[in-house]
Design an enzyme around this catalytic site. Structure first.
Site, mmCIF file in Angstrom:
data_model
loop_
_atom_site.group_PDB
_atom_site.id
_atom_site.type_symbol
_atom_site.label_atom_id
_atom_site.label_comp_id
_atom_site.label_asym_id
_atom_site.label_seq_id
_atom_site.Cartn_x
_atom_site.Cartn_y
_atom_site.Cartn_z
ATOM 1 N N GLY A 12 56.826 -46.131 8.053
ATOM 2 C CA GLY A 12 55.913 -46.744 7.564
ATOM 3 C C GLY A 12 54.472 -46.574 9.186
ATOM 4 O O GLY A 12 54.076 -47.686 9.061
ATOM 5 N N ALA A 13 54.251 -45.529 9.258
ATOM 6 C CA ALA A 13 53.591 -45.993 10.140
ATOM 7 C C ALA A 13 52.363 -45.383 9.902
ATOM 8 O O ALA A 13 51.287 -45.328 11.308
ATOM 9 C CB ALA A 13 54.032 -44.950 11.673
ATOM 10 N N ASN A 80 59.947 -50.286 9.510
ATOM 11 C CA ASN A 80 58.816 -50.937 9.082
ATOM 12 C C ASN A 80 58.635 -51.049 7.881
ATOM 13 O O ASN A 80 58.189 -51.982 7.665
ATOM 14 C CB ASN A 80 58.166 -50.207 9.973
ATOM 15 C CG ASN A 80 56.385 -51.038 9.781
ATOM 16 O OD1 ASN A 80 56.434 -52.655 10.152
ATOM 17 N ND2 ASN A 80 55.946 -50.543 9.396
ATOM 18 N N TYR A 146 60.482 -61.183 -1.532
ATOM 19 C CA TYR A 146 60.351 -60.692 -0.534
ATOM 20 C C TYR A 146 61.176 -61.462 1.124
ATOM 21 O O TYR A 146 61.828 -60.753 1.740
ATOM 22 C CB TYR A 146 59.177 -60.262 -0.168
ATOM 23 C CG TYR A 146 58.696 -60.314 1.015
ATOM 24 C CD1 TYR A 146 58.029 -58.930 1.250
ATOM 25 C CD2 TYR A 146 58.563 -61.395 2.711
ATOM 26 C CE1 TYR A 146 58.266 -58.177 2.524
ATOM 27 C CE2 TYR A 146 57.727 -60.750 3.502
ATOM 28 C CZ TYR A 146 57.169 -59.466 3.627
ATOM 29 O OH TYR A 146 57.064 -58.625 4.478
ATOM 30 N N ALA A 147 60.816 -62.713 0.380
ATOM 31 C CA ALA A 147 61.832 -63.773 1.567
ATOM 32 C C ALA A 147 63.425 -62.703 1.220
ATOM 33 O O ALA A 147 64.145 -63.188 2.573
ATOM 34 C CB ALA A 147 61.697 -65.563 0.980
ATOM 35 N N ALA A 148 63.941 -63.131 0.125
ATOM 36 C CA ALA A 148 65.525 -62.575 0.235
ATOM 37 C C ALA A 148 65.655 -61.561 0.938
ATOM 38 O O ALA A 148 66.868 -61.146 1.413
ATOM 39 C CB ALA A 148 65.617 -63.116 -1.085
#
Length: 275
Positions: A12-13, A80, A146-148
């Site tokens: 993911g750069a 990432n 997302y938190a999970a």
């Protein structure tokens, strides 16, 4: 780690944290290969780019094979790649959407790790750094999925570090707070919206936009990644930025009721009307 001829792979750069991390590692002396699902050309970047879709086994296997063919080794893997869903109630995402976010944010890390670790074992060492979030140790109302995924990343990373440490491989998770990137601009909309959440969704979007004006630049996260990558005795978890550090201290030492109240106050949850 000795940086001379050390090979780093950063997923993911093409922008944001991944791009800043790849640039920071290159400046520090790594030979860096970034990846993007869209196969963005490197152009004037100080690192090379390879196409990669972390949700596809064959794509993961191909990028690792290509890098080993080019360089013969992988010393550092920075996971990432990921995405989020716009603020919404947890029930506003279908099972399909929930599976998709886990497939990228968590299973993508698992795929990359499984592909790279055998080579690190054979070469006698390496580092794996996973980009997590303060949401890996804190809840995020209206960001539950997302938190999970970030809680999963944190647990996986710490467990994996214990497994691989005796093989010369260390695993760390870097956990930033709000970071100024295009990440929030690329949020997926929840795919099962409910009228009951319309008001709070709109209000939370305004709140988060205001918070982002004081967010850290992605270079703060990149610096934390470099620290973790080069530490003689790396820690399992690193926060990135002052806010993330304060939140970690609060999580450790503040009474649960105080932390709970602070989260609700910051997001103005108790001030919002409920239909």
């Amino acid at each position: 780690m000795k940086l001379k001829k050390s090979i780093a792979l950063v997923t993911g750069a093409s922008s944001g944290i991944g791009k800043a991390t790849a640039e920071r590692l290159a400046a520090a002396g790594y030979t860096v290969y970034g990846t993007s699902r869209r196969g963005v050309q490197a152009g004037q970047l100080p690192f090379s780019m390879l196409p990669l879709d972390v949700t596809r086994d064959e794509s993961v296997d191909a990028v690792v094979k290509d890098l080993l063919r080019l360089e013969g080794r992988i010393d550092l893997l920075v996971n990432n790649a990921g995405f989020g869903v716009a603020p919404a109630g947890a029930e506003e995402s279908s099972i399909t959407q929930a599976q998709a976010i886990f497939d990228t944010n968590f299973m993508g890390i698992v795929r990359m790790t499984r592909a790279v670790v055998p080579h690190m074992r054979r070469q006698g060492g390496g580092r794996i750094i996973n980009i997590g979030s303060v949401l890996g140790f804190l809840p995020m109302p209206y960001g539950a999925l997302y938190a999970a995924t970030k809680h999963a990343v944190a647990g996986y990373s710490e467990s994996l570090d214990h497994e691989l440490r005796t093989r010369g491989i260390r695993v760390s998770v870097v956990e930033p707070a709000y970071t100024k990137t295009q990440f929030d601009a690329n949020f997926l909309e929840p795919d099962a919206k409910l009228e009951e959440y319309d008001q709070i969704r709109a209000s939370l979007e305004v709140t988060l936009k205001n918070v982002m004006t004081a967010a850290d630049p992605p270079e703060v996260v990149a610096d934390a990644v470099l620290t973790a990558a080069t530490a003689a005795q790396p820690k399992p978890r690193y926060t990135a930025g002052k806010l993330a550090g304060r939140l970690r201290m609060l999580r450790r030492f503040a009474p649960a009721a105080v932390l709970d109240s602070g989260i609700r106050k910051d997001l103005r949850l108790d001030a919002r009307s409920v239909p």
